[in-house]
Motif scaffolding. Structure first.
Motif, PDB file in Angstrom:
ATOM      1  N   UNK A 114       0.859  -1.181   0.000  1.00  0.00           N
ATOM      2  CA  UNK A 114       0.000   0.000   0.000  1.00  0.00           C
ATOM      3  C   UNK A 114       0.895   1.230   0.000  1.00  0.00           C
ATOM      4  N   UNK A 115       0.636   2.131  -0.922  1.00  0.00           N
ATOM      5  CA  UNK A 115       1.402   3.376  -0.982  1.00  0.00           C
ATOM      6  C   UNK A 115       0.774   4.396  -0.035  1.00  0.00           C
ATOM      7  N   UNK A 116       1.538   5.406   0.274  1.00  0.00           N
ATOM      8  CA  UNK A 116       1.045   6.447   1.165  1.00  0.00           C
ATOM      9  C   UNK A 116      -0.228   7.095   0.615  1.00  0.00           C
ATOM     10  N   UNK A 117      -0.298   7.253  -0.713  1.00  0.00           N
ATOM     11  CA  UNK A 117      -1.486   7.884  -1.296  1.00  0.00           C
ATOM     12  C   UNK A 117      -2.718   6.984  -1.247  1.00  0.00           C
ATOM     13  N   UNK A 118      -2.533   5.690  -0.978  1.00  0.00           N
ATOM     14  CA  UNK A 118      -3.659   4.754  -0.889  1.00  0.00           C
ATOM     15  C   UNK A 118      -4.092   4.485   0.555  1.00  0.00           C
ATOM     16  N   UNK A 119      -3.297   4.927   1.507  1.00  0.00           N
ATOM     17  CA  UNK A 119      -3.560   4.599   2.914  1.00  0.00           C
ATOM     18  C   UNK A 119      -4.956   5.025   3.364  1.00  0.00           C
ATOM     19  N   UNK A 120      -5.446   6.139   2.875  1.00  0.00           N
ATOM     20  CA  UNK A 120      -6.777   6.598   3.264  1.00  0.00           C
ATOM     21  C   UNK A 120      -7.858   5.608   2.834  1.00  0.00           C
ATOM     22  N   UNK A 121      -7.674   4.964   1.687  1.00  0.00           N
ATOM     23  CA  UNK A 121      -8.662   3.987   1.215  1.00  0.00           C
ATOM     24  C   UNK A 121      -8.750   2.797   2.161  1.00  0.00           C
ATOM     25  N   UNK A 122      -7.620   2.401   2.744  1.00  0.00           N
ATOM     26  CA  UNK A 122      -7.613   1.287   3.698  1.00  0.00           C
ATOM     27  C   UNK A 122      -8.566   1.578   4.853  1.00  0.00           C
ATOM     28  N   UNK A 123      -8.654   2.854   5.241  1.00  0.00           N
ATOM     29  CA  UNK A 123      -9.479   3.271   6.377  1.00  0.00           C
ATOM     30  C   UNK A 123     -10.815   3.888   5.953  1.00  0.00           C
ATOM     31  N   UNK A 124     -11.206   3.656   4.698  1.00  0.00           N
ATOM     32  CA  UNK A 124     -12.475   4.185   4.155  1.00  0.00           C
ATOM     33  C   UNK A 124     -12.566   5.703   4.242  1.00  0.00           C
ATOM     34  N   UNK A 125     -11.438   6.379   4.069  1.00  0.00           N
ATOM     35  CA  UNK A 125     -11.407   7.843   4.134  1.00  0.00           C
ATOM     36  C   UNK A 125     -10.950   8.474   2.826  1.00  0.00           C
ATOM     37  N   UNK A 126     -10.810   7.684   1.777  1.00  0.00           N
ATOM     38  CA  UNK A 126     -10.355   8.192   0.479  1.00  0.00           C
ATOM     39  C   UNK A 126     -11.538   8.761  -0.279  1.00  0.00           C
ATOM     40  N   UNK A 127     -11.359   9.925  -0.862  1.00  0.00           N
ATOM     41  CA  UNK A 127     -12.443  10.589  -1.582  1.00  0.00           C
ATOM     42  C   UNK A 127     -12.862   9.874  -2.851  1.00  0.00           C
ATOM     43  N   UNK A 128     -11.918   9.198  -3.499  1.00  0.00           N
ATOM     44  CA  UNK A 128     -12.196   8.647  -4.813  1.00  0.00           C
ATOM     45  C   UNK A 128     -12.102   7.127  -4.898  1.00  0.00           C
TER      46      UNK A 128
END
Length: 110
Positions: free
Chosen positions: A30-44
């Motif tokens: 997981x890249x730093x830019x994908x970390x938010x998706x792991x926690x369901x916090x990614x906008x896109x």
């Protein structure tokens, strides 16, 4: 796995995308830019879409979109502005950093 550095291929190249998809053993990273998706916090991107991407045979090569273009342009502009503001050269690293299942690329260093 201990922290290590790996040579960074050109940004956006298929080699760069492959490094951001799996490590040398085939384990997803997981890249730093994908970390938010792991926690369901990614906008896109949902965590399910991220999992789908990581389990694919090959990374998906997509067209550059407006958000990607904006980020690439602003990154260089902000680094140049900060360099002038602090009076020090900021260098772009030629390596990526990997530890366990995380991979990252520094935008610049002094």
């Amino acid at each position: 796995m201990r922290r290590k550095t790996i040579t960074k291929p050109p940004h956006g190249s298929i080699e760069w995308l492959r490094l951001r998809q799996r490590d040398e053993t085939g384990y997803p990273v997981v890249s730093a830019s994908e970390a938010a998706a792991v926690h369901s916090e990614h906008r896109f991107k949902t965590k399910w879409a991220l999992a789908y991407d990581k389990l694919a045979e090959e990374p998906e090569v997509t067209e550059t979109n407006r958000a990607m273009e904006r980020g690439q342009r602003l990154e260089h502009a902000i680094i140049a502005w900060l360099s002038a503001d602090i009076g020090q050269d900021i260098h772009e690293p030629d390596v990526m950093y990997i530890r366990d299942s995380m991979i990252s690329t520094l935008d610049g260093y002094i």
